[in-house]
Design an enzyme around this catalytic site. Structure first.
Site, PDB file in Angstrom:
ATOM      1  N   ARG A 168       0.851  -1.191   0.000  1.00 56.14           N
ATOM      2  CA  ARG A 168       0.000   0.000   0.000  1.00 56.14           C
ATOM      3  C   ARG A 168       0.889   1.244   0.000  1.00 56.14           C
ATOM      4  NH1 ARG A 168      -3.129   2.813   4.815  1.00 56.14           N
ATOM      5  NH2 ARG A 168      -3.991   4.505   3.558  1.00 56.14           N
ATOM      6  N   HIS A 223      -3.166  10.886   0.909  1.00 54.98           N
ATOM      7  CA  HIS A 223      -2.671  10.646   2.256  1.00 54.98           C
ATOM      8  C   HIS A 223      -2.135  11.969   2.797  1.00 54.98           C
ATOM      9  CE1 HIS A 223      -1.238   7.214   5.007  1.00 54.98           C
ATOM     10  NE2 HIS A 223      -1.081   8.346   5.681  1.00 54.98           N
ATOM     11  N   GLU A 255      -7.734   8.266   6.315  1.00 54.38           N
ATOM     12  CA  GLU A 255      -8.054   8.857   7.613  1.00 54.38           C
ATOM     13  C   GLU A 255      -8.638  10.270   7.534  1.00 54.38           C
ATOM     14  OE1 GLU A 255      -4.848   6.243  10.221  1.00 54.38           O
ATOM     15  OE2 GLU A 255      -4.604   8.419  10.147  1.00 54.38           O
ATOM     16  N   ASN A 282      -8.050   1.413   9.633  1.00 56.77           N
ATOM     17  CA  ASN A 282      -6.783   1.689  10.309  1.00 56.77           C
ATOM     18  C   ASN A 282      -7.043   1.669  11.812  1.00 56.77           C
ATOM     19  OD1 ASN A 282      -5.940   2.176   7.706  1.00 56.77           O
ATOM     20  ND2 ASN A 282      -5.367   4.309   8.041  1.00 56.77           N
ATOM     21  N   TYR A 325      -5.179   1.826  15.771  1.00 56.94           N
ATOM     22  CA  TYR A 325      -4.012   1.999  16.626  1.00 56.94           C
ATOM     23  C   TYR A 325      -4.335   1.862  18.111  1.00 56.94           C
ATOM     24  CZ  TYR A 325      -1.334   3.317  12.547  1.00 56.94           C
ATOM     25  OH  TYR A 325      -0.703   3.280  11.322  1.00 56.94           O
ATOM     26  N   GLU A 380      -3.992  -0.325   8.090  1.00 61.64           N
ATOM     27  CA  GLU A 380      -2.849   0.118   8.903  1.00 61.64           C
ATOM     28  C   GLU A 380      -2.986  -0.428  10.301  1.00 61.64           C
ATOM     29  OE1 GLU A 380      -1.831   4.251   9.282  1.00 61.64           O
ATOM     30  OE2 GLU A 380      -2.239   4.656   7.166  1.00 61.64           O
TER      31      GLU A 380
END
Length: 450
Positions: free
Chosen positions: A77, A119, A164, A286, A288, A359
């Site tokens: 990616r 991005h 995002e 994504n 985290y 991600e």
């Protein structure tokens, strides 16, 4: 055998972003982006770092692809730099040619190209005209998507329109933490709408150009109330609406999660939502960390907390204790990935397309290589525990089809500069020498089980 609990045809990948790795910001006809401008402002980025050189991927992409080939990933990616491809709104053959060569190199190595169109590197000229506050930026984004899709669509196997949007909206426009460095508070809500509209228009443009397998890469995580008090639970629900469902509901339900939010959006919202909810072939998630939220005390109020929408504000993030943390200070909560997928599955049911984790990763200050080795057991533990959580989500019935480790190489970590290292491959920024870390070899072994 594959990683326990994950399907045999699971897609293993790694990820990167143009401004974080490419460098060459003034080469090949590239125009400035908002991140070039932001980095040039004193005190905005740690140690006054910039992405001017980064990991020099622009010149070293063949070396990087060779490392990915040896890693054994099925997909890579990467993101395309909008100001490299369309400086001044005109097609730059040299800039587009770089991605043409990169995609060819990936295909020759047996790696599926997975392209992200945006991005965070908005062309500065568009920001000067209002950026994502301006509805016209969504239209310009669709034109850019058409150009890239027409050039690369015969070989790119996965498309992500926007990465995002919540981070661009909140950190870039509401809170003045990331580029373009504006502090609009809730006046940034139009940014969210225009990003989502840009996504829908770009998805249509890609399909018109003959592209397929189109999705988005959107950041999400559980929001937990700091206590069982009504004030904390209300604050957590409001925050959850703002950072999760504001960005997912329009895509997957064709509506905003609260009437107050819909009323705050610009333009013909009902018609726009038909574009925004253009069917997705997959949903890129994504992940985290979770966020702990409580009702804010008066001295904790901020530009966001003082806004009138949605009900239940002000709110404030609270420290999430009881978990290990990365060297970036982020709590490591693997089960939060499983919980996030469960939340999406329960909320959207049959409307939820297949999920790829586009991600997940961690920063540890690994230090320089010693005798050609970078020992990073903590990163191995991070990815292994998150894959185990992903396997639990699959066993619960979730349709999860791939995992992209963030990131392939160490890179420029936005406002945190070069101190934070997320990569499976160590980069010596003085020499640009690449050294695969222990986590690289661990991931190679995991992939080899498939």
């Amino acid at each position: 055998m594959p990683f326990p609990g994950l399907p045999d045809d699971f897609l293993w990948g790694t990820a990167s972003a143009a401004y974080q790795v490419e460098g060459a910001v003034a080469e090949g006809g590239r125009a400035p982006s908002v991140w070039d401008t932001f980095c040039a402002r004193p005190g905005r980025v740690r140690d006054e770092d910039t992405g001017a050189v980064a990991a020099d991927h622009y010149h070293r992409y063949r070396e990087d692809v060779a490392l990915l080939r040896d890693l054994g990933v099925g997909a890579y990616r990467f993101s395309v730099s909008w100001p490299r491809v369309l400086p001044g709104g005109r097609v730059n053959a040299e800039g587009l040619g770089f991605y043409d060569r990169l995609v060819d190199e990936l295909c020759e190595a047996g790696i599926a190209p997975a392209a992200t169109l945006f991005h965070w590197d908005t062309p500065q000229e568009l920001e000067d005209a209002g950026g994502w506050v301006n509805r016209d930026t969504a239209a310009r984004f669709a034109e850019y998507a058409e150009v890239v899709g027409a050039k690369l669509g015969d070989r790119v196997r996965m498309w992500m329109t926007i990465n995002e949007p919540v981070v661009v909206t909140l950190f870039g426009y509401a809170l003045d933490v990331h580029a373009p460095g504006r502090a609009l508070g809730f006046d940034a809500l139009p940014v969210a709408h225009h990003l989502l509209l840009g996504h829908g228009l770009a998805a249509r443009a890609l399909r018109a150009a003959g592209c397929s397998n189109i999705g988005i890469a959107s950041n999400h995580g559980p929001v937990w109330a700091a206590s069982e008090s009504e004030a904390d639970r209300t604050a957590a629900e409001a925050y959850d609406t703002l950072v999760n469902w504001l960005f997912a509901d329009p895509l997957l339900r064709g509506r905003y999660p609260a009437p107050e939010l819909a009323a705050a959006m610009p333009g013909p919202v009902a018609e726009d939502l038909k574009v925004i909810s253009e069917p997705l072939d997959f949903f890129g998630l994504n992940y985290y960390q979770p966020t702990l939220i409580g009702a804010a005390a008066p001295d904790e109020e901020s530009a966001v907390a003082s806004a009138p929408l949605p009900p239940g504000l002000p709110f404030a993030p609270k420290p999430l204790s009881g978990y290990p943390t990365t060297d970036f200070g982020w709590p490591v909560v693997p089960d939060g990935l499983r919980e996030t997928i469960a939340l999406f599955t329960a909320r959207y049911g049959d409307d939820l397309p297949p999920i790829y984790v586009t991600e997940s990763g961690c920063s540890y200050h690994d230090g320089d290589p010693v005798a050609g080795r970078v020992a990073d057991q903590a990163r191995i533990d991070y990815h292994e525990s998150h894959l185990a959580a992903l396997a639990r989500a699959v066993s619960d019935g979730a349709d999860v089809r791939g995992y992209f480790a963030w990131s392939a190489t160490d890179n420029f970590e936005w406002a945190a500069g070069y101190r934070e290292r997320f990569g499976l491959i160590h980069v010596d920024y003085e020499t640009q020498r690449r050294t695969p870390k222990d986590s690289y070899f661990w991931y190679r072994d995991v992939i080899g089980r498939g």
